[in-house]
Write an enzyme that holds these catalytic residues in place. Structure first.
Site, PDB file in Angstrom:
ATOM      1  N   ASP A  27      17.838   8.737 -12.884  1.00 57.80           N
ATOM      2  CA  ASP A  27      17.349   8.538 -11.528  1.00 57.80           C
ATOM      3  C   ASP A  27      15.969   9.151 -11.346  1.00 57.80           C
ATOM      4  O   ASP A  27      15.585  10.108 -12.018  1.00 57.80           O
ATOM      5  CB  ASP A  27      18.326   9.157 -10.524  1.00 57.80           C
ATOM      6  CG  ASP A  27      18.253   8.486  -9.158  1.00 57.80           C
ATOM      7  OD1 ASP A  27      17.404   7.591  -8.975  1.00 57.80           O
ATOM      8  OD2 ASP A  27      19.040   8.867  -8.266  1.00 57.80           O
ATOM      9  N   THR A  78       4.645   2.671   6.459  1.00 57.70           N
ATOM     10  CA  THR A  78       5.880   2.393   5.730  1.00 57.70           C
ATOM     11  C   THR A  78       7.071   3.084   6.374  1.00 57.70           C
ATOM     12  O   THR A  78       6.908   4.120   7.050  1.00 57.70           O
ATOM     13  CB  THR A  78       5.740   2.876   4.272  1.00 57.70           C
ATOM     14  OG1 THR A  78       7.000   2.783   3.612  1.00 57.70           O
ATOM     15  CG2 THR A  78       5.281   4.325   4.205  1.00 57.70           C
ATOM     16  N   ASP A  79       8.257   2.559   6.122  1.00 55.09           N
ATOM     17  CA  ASP A  79       9.473   3.221   6.591  1.00 55.09           C
ATOM     18  C   ASP A  79       9.752   4.517   5.828  1.00 55.09           C
ATOM     19  O   ASP A  79      10.534   5.361   6.278  1.00 55.09           O
ATOM     20  CB  ASP A  79      10.681   2.292   6.497  1.00 55.09           C
ATOM     21  CG  ASP A  79      10.927   1.713   5.107  1.00 55.09           C
ATOM     22  OD1 ASP A  79      10.186   2.069   4.164  1.00 55.09           O
ATOM     23  OD2 ASP A  79      11.852   0.896   4.962  1.00 55.09           O
ATOM     24  N   GLU A  80       9.104   4.709   4.679  1.00 62.55           N
ATOM     25  CA  GLU A  80       9.392   5.888   3.858  1.00 62.55           C
ATOM     26  C   GLU A  80       8.967   7.200   4.517  1.00 62.55           C
ATOM     27  O   GLU A  80       9.436   8.268   4.131  1.00 62.55           O
ATOM     28  CB  GLU A  80       8.746   5.741   2.483  1.00 62.55           C
ATOM     29  CG  GLU A  80       9.309   4.576   1.696  1.00 62.55           C
ATOM     30  CD  GLU A  80       8.936   4.598   0.222  1.00 62.55           C
ATOM     31  OE1 GLU A  80       8.876   5.702  -0.357  1.00 62.55           O
ATOM     32  OE2 GLU A  80       8.717   3.514  -0.346  1.00 62.55           O
ATOM     33  N   TYR A 110       3.876  10.095  -2.164  1.00 62.27           N
ATOM     34  CA  TYR A 110       3.448   8.851  -1.521  1.00 62.27           C
ATOM     35  C   TYR A 110       3.759   8.870  -0.035  1.00 62.27           C
ATOM     36  O   TYR A 110       2.878   8.670   0.810  1.00 62.27           O
ATOM     37  CB  TYR A 110       4.110   7.644  -2.179  1.00 62.27           C
ATOM     38  CG  TYR A 110       4.077   6.405  -1.300  1.00 62.27           C
ATOM     39  CD1 TYR A 110       2.854   5.866  -0.900  1.00 62.27           C
ATOM     40  CD2 TYR A 110       5.253   5.797  -0.852  1.00 62.27           C
ATOM     41  CE1 TYR A 110       2.808   4.748  -0.073  1.00 62.27           C
ATOM     42  CE2 TYR A 110       5.214   4.682  -0.045  1.00 62.27           C
ATOM     43  CZ  TYR A 110       3.989   4.161   0.348  1.00 62.27           C
ATOM     44  OH  TYR A 110       3.953   3.054   1.170  1.00 62.27           O
ATOM     45  N   ALA A 154      -4.045   1.157   0.147  1.00 65.69           N
ATOM     46  CA  ALA A 154      -3.245   2.354  -0.096  1.00 65.69           C
ATOM     47  C   ALA A 154      -2.740   2.360  -1.531  1.00 65.69           C
ATOM     48  O   ALA A 154      -2.528   1.303  -2.133  1.00 65.69           O
ATOM     49  CB  ALA A 154      -2.040   2.407   0.859  1.00 65.69           C
ATOM     50  N   SER A 199       0.599   2.969  -3.391  1.00 66.57           N
ATOM     51  CA  SER A 199       1.917   2.789  -2.771  1.00 66.57           C
ATOM     52  C   SER A 199       3.107   2.912  -3.704  1.00 66.57           C
ATOM     53  O   SER A 199       4.247   2.773  -3.248  1.00 66.57           O
ATOM     54  CB  SER A 199       1.971   1.405  -2.096  1.00 66.57           C
ATOM     55  OG  SER A 199       1.861   0.380  -3.057  1.00 66.57           O
ATOM     56  N   HIS A 250      14.695  10.681  -5.182  1.00 63.71           N
ATOM     57  CA  HIS A 250      14.919   9.280  -4.837  1.00 63.71           C
ATOM     58  C   HIS A 250      15.671   9.162  -3.510  1.00 63.71           C
ATOM     59  O   HIS A 250      16.841   9.553  -3.408  1.00 63.71           O
ATOM     60  CB  HIS A 250      15.726   8.618  -5.957  1.00 63.71           C
ATOM     61  CG  HIS A 250      15.644   7.126  -5.951  1.00 63.71           C
ATOM     62  ND1 HIS A 250      16.279   6.346  -6.906  1.00 63.71           N
ATOM     63  CD2 HIS A 250      15.014   6.247  -5.126  1.00 63.71           C
ATOM     64  CE1 HIS A 250      16.042   5.083  -6.663  1.00 63.71           C
ATOM     65  NE2 HIS A 250      15.278   4.992  -5.588  1.00 63.71           N
ATOM     66  N   LEU A 304     -10.531  -3.089  -5.823  1.00 67.45           N
ATOM     67  CA  LEU A 304     -10.060  -3.821  -7.008  1.00 67.45           C
ATOM     68  C   LEU A 304      -9.574  -2.865  -8.095  1.00 67.45           C
ATOM     69  O   LEU A 304      -9.957  -2.960  -9.258  1.00 67.45           O
ATOM     70  CB  LEU A 304     -11.150  -4.748  -7.556  1.00 67.45           C
ATOM     71  CG  LEU A 304     -11.600  -5.875  -6.613  1.00 67.45           C
ATOM     72  CD1 LEU A 304     -12.692  -6.705  -7.268  1.00 67.45           C
ATOM     73  CD2 LEU A 304     -10.426  -6.754  -6.204  1.00 67.45           C
ATOM     74  N   LYS A 342       1.264   8.953   3.353  1.00 63.22           N
ATOM     75  CA  LYS A 342       1.274   7.958   4.423  1.00 63.22           C
ATOM     76  C   LYS A 342       1.584   8.604   5.770  1.00 63.22           C
ATOM     77  O   LYS A 342       1.009   8.217   6.797  1.00 63.22           O
ATOM     78  CB  LYS A 342       2.286   6.853   4.115  1.00 63.22           C
ATOM     79  CG  LYS A 342       1.909   5.946   2.961  1.00 63.22           C
ATOM     80  CD  LYS A 342       0.618   5.175   3.231  1.00 63.22           C
ATOM     81  CE  LYS A 342       0.795   4.099   4.265  1.00 63.22           C
ATOM     82  NZ  LYS A 342      -0.444   3.276   4.443  1.00 63.22           N
ATOM     83  N   LYS A 402       6.876  -3.030  -8.752  1.00 64.40           N
ATOM     84  CA  LYS A 402       7.954  -2.815  -7.794  1.00 64.40           C
ATOM     85  C   LYS A 402       9.184  -3.621  -8.218  1.00 64.40           C
ATOM     86  O   LYS A 402       9.096  -4.537  -9.044  1.00 64.40           O
ATOM     87  CB  LYS A 402       7.501  -3.223  -6.394  1.00 64.40           C
ATOM     88  CG  LYS A 402       6.252  -2.494  -5.889  1.00 64.40           C
ATOM     89  CD  LYS A 402       6.504  -1.027  -5.615  1.00 64.40           C
ATOM     90  CE  LYS A 402       5.258  -0.324  -5.074  1.00 64.40           C
ATOM     91  NZ  LYS A 402       4.875  -0.743  -3.726  1.00 64.40           N
TER      92      LYS A 402
END
Length: 350
Positions: free
Chosen positions: A303, A133-135, A159, A85, A87, A307, A37, A163, A198
């Site tokens: 930016d 994740t796809d990252e 991040y 996680a 994220s 990124h 939490l 992962k 997000k």
């Protein structure tokens, strides 16, 4: 097998949506949610299942290995679905330590507990499913093929690096100790209960409160968007049909650059206010309440460091091997998402 499941991070965005999905699809299964939490976890997200038979909530940390072992033993659980996680990429840039602690050390804590309980003696039939994740795959150019499961890992933020490390630990526990594991790498999720940091929930809540919508750089960074309930269906397919030790990509086949996505949100919000005059009294600071367009709230900002330009998921393996297909189209998913935030201002306003 009958699932007796530990869901880590089950009070967070994707985790709570998975719990809602699973209890509806498999009402006889037992679910224990373990959640610390922190800021993005909210026990109220589980109110709809809180009093259902076979549901239990434990407020605790995945890094507390003895607690995890106790939960697994006390409830005789045979499945872990690991969502817990840190994220948010921006937070990982300014404070990476929390990402290492939760995503790397926390995952290792769960793996140690699972090994201790499930592989002791004769062992029990089990599954440890790790949600990634796809990252971890890095960044794609505009014409590069989408990420397949065999794509080289090239994480570019603290991040995604954390992962990636957790993915490798899960793999290692399968190959070294024989733990029955699967991993899924998903594209960007959207839908109800999403903490407004997000892009999509941030844009929706700022549109409703009259705030600006910050767009990084030129706004041309591309993401593949997946409705969160479809993600839950994908994990269901992996749990019931996936092969131990395998990795499965779950994607929406739905690429949008950030600026185009925000344009969709602004147009949908303008239309919502046009069709429901009562929204203006509920959200008086929104641009449509003042005779303006939501598009007026877009601002361009510097930016983000490192990124990634484009993510895209190739989910052909998951479709072919597991029969998984996306069921919620983007137009329907955005309408559902906006509708949820309109109807649940008391959830996100604080």
């Amino acid at each position: 097998m009958t699932r007796k499941m530990l869901v880590t991070g089950g009070a967070g965005f994707i985790g709570c949506n998975f719990v809602h999905y699973w209890k509806k699809a498999y009402p006889a299964d037992e679910i224990v949610v373990l959640d610390a939490l922190t800021y993005a976890g909210n026990r109220a997200n589980l109110a709809a299942v809180e009093n259902t038979e076979g549901f239990h909530f434990v407020h605790g940390d995945i890094n507390d290995t003895p607690l995890v072992e106790q939960i697994l033993r006390d409830h005789q659980l045979n499945t872990i679905v690991h969502f817990a996680a840190e994220s948010h990429v921006d937070r990982s840039i300014t404070g990476p330590d929390a990402f290492i602690e939760t995503n790397v050390l926390g995952t290792h804590s769960l793996l140690k507990a699972a090994r201790s309980v499930w592989l002791a003696g004769d062992g029990i039939d089990h599954r440890f499913h790790h949600v990634s994740t796809d990252e971890v795959y890095g960044s794609l150019g505009p014409t590069d093929p989408a990420f397949a499961e065999t794509h080289q890992y090239q994480p570019n933020s603290p991040y995604s690096a954390s992962k990636a490390a957790s993915d490798h630990l899960v793999r290692a526990y399968h190959h070294t100790y024989g733990l029955n594991v699967t991993t899924s790498n998903c594209s960007n999720n959207y839908g109800p209960y999403h903490f407004p940091e997000k892009l999509i929930p941030l844009a929706i809540t700022r549109l409703l409160t009259g705030g600006t919508i910050p767009v990084y750089g030129d706004g041309k960074n591309i993401r593949d968007w997946l409705y969160v309930e479809d993600h839950a269906r994908g994990i269901d397919a992996v749990l019931n049909k996936g092969v131990a030790g395998e990795v499965y990509n779950i994607g929406g086949h739905n690429e949008w650059d950030n600026l185009a996505l925000i344009d969709v949100l602004c147009t949908a919000m303008d239309n919502a206010f046009d069709s429901d005059p009562g929204l203006s009294s509920r959200f008086p600071n929104a641009a449509p309440s003042q005779g303006k367009s939501c598009h007026d709230q877009i601002v361009f900002v510097e930016d983000r460091a490192g990124h990634d330009r484009r993510y895209a998921i190739d989910a052909e393996k998951t479709r072919k091997d597991l029969g998984f297909r996306v069921t919620v189209g983007f137009e329907e998913g955005i309408a559902k998402t906006i509708g949820w935030y309109l109807d649940n201002a008391e959830w996100w306003s604080p």
